[in-house]
Design an enzyme around this catalytic site. Structure first.
Site, PDB file in Angstrom:
ATOM      1  N   HIS A 101       7.796 -10.820   0.908  1.00  0.00           N
ATOM      2  CA  HIS A 101       8.877 -11.398   1.720  1.00  0.00           C
ATOM      3  C   HIS A 101       8.557 -11.254   3.192  1.00  0.00           C
ATOM      4  CE1 HIS A 101       9.786  -7.206   0.727  1.00  0.00           C
ATOM      5  NE2 HIS A 101      10.325  -7.112   1.930  1.00  0.00           N
ATOM      6  N   HIS A 103      10.050 -11.192   7.032  1.00  0.00           N
ATOM      7  CA  HIS A 103      11.295 -10.893   7.750  1.00  0.00           C
ATOM      8  C   HIS A 103      11.377 -11.729   9.024  1.00  0.00           C
ATOM      9  CE1 HIS A 103      12.235  -6.828   5.830  1.00  0.00           C
ATOM     10  NE2 HIS A 103      10.956  -6.950   5.497  1.00  0.00           N
TER      11      HIS A 103
END
Ligand code: 5GP
Ligand code: ZN
Length: 142
Positions: A101, A103
């Site tokens: 992921h 950010h």
């Protein structure tokens, strides 16, 4: 590809709720549940990959495309002055959720936060020979 015990795979499968802000066939983005700043957003490939080296190049390009777009949209939404856009890649780098992921962390003038330079340990003192060796090893495999 999904993994049964992965919290982000459960978000992709709509088994747990999220504040989704973008979705296409390969990528989804949602607000971080424990934000470091207003608008803190996570962008993930829908398929389960633990670390960046596992992500196929085309998927990585799609993830970065969404990060690029949302970086502006998120900053506008919360009237930010900038953002840190980053991946914690691997446990040593502080990755807690083992599903890749990126950010987007909006930043505000005078927010008392830190730049990306603050994430590593003590700076190494490297000789020219050591720098040449490292550059060579990276160059030869790029
Ligand atoms: P990491 O340290 O792995 O780079 O960051 C994981 C991020 O995921 C953290 O910022 C954390 O707040 C966020 N997070 C963990 N669990 C959930 C969840 O169930 N939903 C959402 N939206 N974010 C989560
Ligand atoms: Zn997953």
């Amino acid at each position: 590809m999904s993994q049964d015990d992965c919290i982000f795979c459960k978000i992709v499968a709509d088994e747990i709720p999220s504040r989704t802000v973008f979705e296409d066939d390969e990528v989804i983005a949602f607000l971080d549940a424990n934000p470091l700043a207003e608008g803190h957003t996570l962008v993930i490939p829908k398929d389960h990959y633990e670390t960046l080296d596992e992500v196929p190049e085309e998927t990585a390009a799609r993830v970065f495309g969404v990060l690029h777009k949302l970086n502006t949209v998120v900053q506008d939404a919360v009237d930010a002055d900038g953002a840190n856009v980053a991946f914690n890649d691997g446990e040593a780098a502080g990755q807690e959720v083992p599903h890749v992921h990126g950010h987007v962390i909006p930043r505000f003038d005078g927010d008392d936060g830190h730049p990306i330079h603050a994430v590593a340990g003590e700076r190494p003192n490297l000789s020219d020979e050591e720098l040449d060796k490292i550059a060579g090893a990276i160059h030869d495999n790029s």
